[in-house]
Design an enzyme around this catalytic site. Sequence first.
Site, PDB file in Angstrom:
ATOM      1  N   LYS A  13       1.020  -1.469   0.053  1.00  0.00           N
ATOM      2  CA  LYS A  13      -0.007  -0.090   0.007  1.00  0.00           C
ATOM      3  C   LYS A  13       0.861   1.262   0.039  1.00  0.00           C
ATOM      4  CE  LYS A  13      -2.207   1.002   3.689  1.00  0.00           C
ATOM      5  NZ  LYS A  13      -3.435   1.085   4.821  1.00  0.00           N
ATOM      6  N   ARG A  88     -11.794   3.142   9.161  1.00  0.00           N
ATOM      7  CA  ARG A  88     -11.138   1.872   9.563  1.00  0.00           C
ATOM      8  C   ARG A  88     -12.940   1.070   9.685  1.00  0.00           C
ATOM      9  NH1 ARG A  88      -6.210   0.671  10.629  1.00  0.00           N
ATOM     10  NH2 ARG A  88      -4.572   2.576  10.983  1.00  0.00           N
ATOM     11  N   ARG A 122      10.965 -11.017   5.276  1.00  0.00           N
ATOM     12  CA  ARG A 122      11.304  -9.840   5.449  1.00  0.00           C
ATOM     13  C   ARG A 122      12.542 -10.034   6.203  1.00  0.00           C
ATOM     14  NH1 ARG A 122       7.628  -4.765   6.558  1.00  0.00           N
ATOM     15  NH2 ARG A 122       7.119  -5.957   8.530  1.00  0.00           N
ATOM     16  N   ARG A 152      12.645  -9.555  12.475  1.00  0.00           N
ATOM     17  CA  ARG A 152      12.019  -9.001  13.516  1.00  0.00           C
ATOM     18  C   ARG A 152      11.145  -9.939  14.386  1.00  0.00           C
ATOM     19  NH1 ARG A 152       9.874  -3.165  11.256  1.00  0.00           N
ATOM     20  NH2 ARG A 152       8.247  -4.519  10.929  1.00  0.00           N
ATOM     21  N   ARG A 163      -1.944 -10.382  12.652  1.00  0.00           N
ATOM     22  CA  ARG A 163      -2.292  -9.017  11.924  1.00  0.00           C
ATOM     23  C   ARG A 163      -3.035  -9.107  10.731  1.00  0.00           C
ATOM     24  NH1 ARG A 163       3.793  -7.438  11.044  1.00  0.00           N
ATOM     25  NH2 ARG A 163       2.797  -5.702   9.754  1.00  0.00           N
TER      26      ARG A 163
END
Length: 206
Positions: A13, A88, A122, A152, A163
């Site tokens: 995004k 949202r 990632r 991470r 998430r």
Amino acid sequence: MNIILLGAPGAGKGTQAAYLVNKFAIPHISTGDIFRSNIKQRTEIGLIAKSYIDKGQLCPDDVTVKIVELRLANEDCKKGFLLDGFPRTVPQAEALSKITDIDYVIDIEIPFERLLHRLTGRRVCAKCGASYHVDFLNGKTTCDCGEELIHRDDDTEETVSKRINVYTQQTQPLIDYYRERGKLISVNGDQAVEAVFEEIVQKLGK
């Protein structure tokens, strides 16, 4: 052109937002940024927001809507804007409809498995913050700056899955809301960045 941009974590995004604001010369309005700006400037609404944030609470809709309304009243939004992170919820969308008209809602769609792969693969530089993906590292474990790349804690499969699921559950009613009003444009996010952007521009043109 007044646009809302939707997309799950890992959908790309941010990249598409940068392309869109450059092409259409409209401001990219992130709710996180305008909250921080109002708090830093100690505006009346910013101090109200801060009182909730300091307690670890979510700001109520009326506060969030007011902050967005004030930002949209700025001169740079006269010819359009790109909203990111708002609305949202359906109540927020309904409140927004009383402030301004939305021309298009762009939803970047990517299958769950691809989002999971993107995010769990990632790797981030512990020093400069540069981001890489294991698909393109060819076994390399250090950043171009020489520092070690790390995985991470919030990029683990369990955390990423949560998430994505939370985003999907929260956003689906919003997607349905704008689809029913003929505002929704769905694009395939599981392709090259340039191809995603071309599809967006093509569908906006129609």
